[in-house]
Design a protein around this motif. Structure first.
Motif, PDB file in Angstrom:
ATOM      1  N   SER A  66       0.833  -1.206   0.000  1.00 14.29           N
ATOM      2  CA  SER A  66       0.000   0.000   0.000  1.00 14.29           C
ATOM      3  C   SER A  66       0.867   1.255   0.000  1.00 14.29           C
ATOM      4  O   SER A  66       0.529   2.262  -0.638  1.00 14.29           O
ATOM      5  N   MET A  67       1.992   1.220   0.704  1.00 14.05           N
ATOM      6  CA  MET A  67       2.904   2.357   0.717  1.00 14.05           C
ATOM      7  C   MET A  67       3.621   2.496  -0.619  1.00 14.05           C
ATOM      8  O   MET A  67       3.779   3.602  -1.150  1.00 14.05           O
ATOM      9  N   VAL A  68       4.033   1.360  -1.163  1.00 15.14           N
ATOM     10  CA  VAL A  68       4.701   1.380  -2.474  1.00 15.14           C
ATOM     11  C   VAL A  68       3.769   1.952  -3.535  1.00 15.14           C
ATOM     12  O   VAL A  68       4.182   2.746  -4.396  1.00 15.14           O
ATOM     13  N   ARG A  69       2.488   1.562  -3.481  1.00 17.48           N
ATOM     14  CA  ARG A  69       1.489   2.028  -4.447  1.00 17.48           C
ATOM     15  C   ARG A  69       1.358   3.552  -4.397  1.00 17.48           C
ATOM     16  O   ARG A  69       1.305   4.215  -5.438  1.00 17.48           O
ATOM     17  N   ILE A  70       1.324   4.109  -3.206  1.00 16.78           N
ATOM     18  CA  ILE A  70       1.198   5.558  -3.042  1.00 16.78           C
ATOM     19  C   ILE A  70       2.439   6.277  -3.555  1.00 16.78           C
ATOM     20  O   ILE A  70       2.342   7.258  -4.310  1.00 16.78           O
ATOM     21  N   ILE A  71       3.602   5.798  -3.161  1.00 17.40           N
ATOM     22  CA  ILE A  71       4.850   6.453  -3.558  1.00 17.40           C
ATOM     23  C   ILE A  71       5.051   6.374  -5.065  1.00 17.40           C
ATOM     24  O   ILE A  71       5.468   7.351  -5.703  1.00 17.40           O
ATOM     25  N   LYS A  72       4.708   5.245  -5.662  1.00 17.41           N
ATOM     26  CA  LYS A  72       4.839   5.113  -7.118  1.00 17.41           C
ATOM     27  C   LYS A  72       3.942   6.109  -7.841  1.00 17.41           C
ATOM     28  O   LYS A  72       4.333   6.686  -8.865  1.00 17.41           O
ATOM     29  N   TRP A  73       2.740   6.308  -7.314  1.00 18.44           N
ATOM     30  CA  TRP A  73       1.833   7.264  -7.966  1.00 18.44           C
ATOM     31  C   TRP A  73       2.381   8.676  -7.864  1.00 18.44           C
ATOM     32  O   TRP A  73       2.361   9.430  -8.843  1.00 18.44           O
TER      33      TRP A  73
END
Length: 249
Positions: A66-73
Motif C-alpha cells: 500500500s505504501m509502495v502504491r502511493i509512492i509510485k503514484w
C-alpha cells in the motif's frame, strides 16, 4: 488511526460481495468499537509499549504494497518533493518514514490518539527523520494551522470513522468538509479503504472532488467471482469557482 478490519470484501453488518451502495443518509455499517477513540488509544498504548520493549513499530496497515502504491503514484505524477503532504491518521508514522526515504521533505502526520503520536515520534527518532512534523489532531475538528496541503493521504481512517457508534453519517460528512479545508484546490487526495467500494467512495466524496484514478490493488477469487478486498482511489479537489460577488468586486 487506521483500520484494516474487514477481510476479503466482508463489511461489518453487511454481506460481502458487490451490490448497490448506501443511499444518502443511510448507515451502511453496524457500529463497532473499531470506530472509537478509546479503542485506538488502547491499541497504540500497547504498540508503544511493544516498541519500547523490542523496537517493533507495529503493523503496516494494508501491507507494504500500500505504501509502495502511493509512492509510485506520486513519483509517476512527478509531484515535487517539497510539496506539503498530510497523512491523516498516521498511526505509527511508518508511511511518512517511507515517504521521507523517497525524498519527500514537507511531511506532516496527525492522529487523534496521543499514544499514536508518541509511537510515531519514537519511530521518527529511531529512523533519524527529525524533519517529519507530528501532531495530535482530530481531523473532524482540525486546527486553523492545519491547511495548505497539496497531498492528503488516508489509509483506513475514513473506514474507522464509518464505524463510529455516534452519528457516523454526520462524521463522514464532517470528514469531507475537513478535507476541503486542509487540501488546496486542485490538490490530490489518496484514499485506501477495505470497507468501501469505488462506487461508494465516489458517492461519499462527490461534493468538491472528482476521481482521477483507481490504483491497482490485490484481487481475490471467491465462488468463481473476482473482486478486490481493498479499494485505492486518487481524487482531486475541484477548483474553487469565484462567486458572483467576487466577480463584481
Amino acid at each position: 488511526m487506521a483500520a484494516a478490519m474487514a477481510v476479503a470484501g466482508e463489511r461489518p453488518g453487511r454481506p460481502a460481495g458487490p451490490g448497490p451502495g448506501p443511499g444518502r443518509g443511510e448507515e451502511p455499517f453496524s457500529p463497532s468499537v473499531l470506530g472509537t477513540r478509546e479503542h485506538w488509544d488502547a491499541a497504540y498504548e500497547r504498540e508503544l509499549q511493544t516498541f519500547q520493549d523490542i523496537g517493533d513499530a507495529g503493523e503496516i496497515w494494508f501491507g507494504e504494497e500500500s505504501m509502495v502504491r502511493i509512492i509510485k503514484w506520486l513519483e509517476k505524477q512527478k509531484v515535487p518533493h517539497d510539496s506539503p503532504v498530510l497523512d491523516i491518521g498516521t498511526g505509527n508514522g511508518v508511511l511518512l518514514i517511507e515517504l521521507a526515504k523517497s525524498g519527500y521533505t514537507n511531511l506532516t502526520g496527525i492522529d487523534y490518539s496521543p499514544s499514536a503520536i508518541q509511537l510515531s515520534e519514537k519511530v521518527r527518532e529511531k529512523e533519524g527523520m527529525s524533519d517529519i512534523k507530528l501532531k495530535v489532531e482530530d481531523f473532524l475538528a482540525p486546527s486553523a494551522e492545519l491547511s495548505g496541503f497539496e497531498i492528503c493521504i488516508d489509509k483506513g481512517t475514513f473506514d474507522a470513522i464509518s464505524l463510529n457508534p455516534d452519528n457516523a453519517v454526520g462524521k463522514r460528512k464532517q470528514y469531507v468538509r475537513s478535507l476541503c479545508s486542509v487540501l488546496k484546490p486542485e490538490g490530490f487526495f489518496l484514499i485506501t479503504s477495505c470497507n468501501w467500494t469505488k462506487e461508494e467512495l465516489l458517492n461519499e466524496f462527490r461534493e468538491g472532488f472528482e476521481i482521477l484514478e483507481e490504483l491497482p490493488t490485490p484481487k481475490f477469487c471467491f465462488g468463481g467471482r473476482i473482486g478486490n478486498s481493498v479499494t485505492a482511489l486518487v481524487f482531486q479537489r475541484k477548483k474553487v469557482r469565484p462567486s458572483i460577488l467576487d466577480k463584481l468586486d
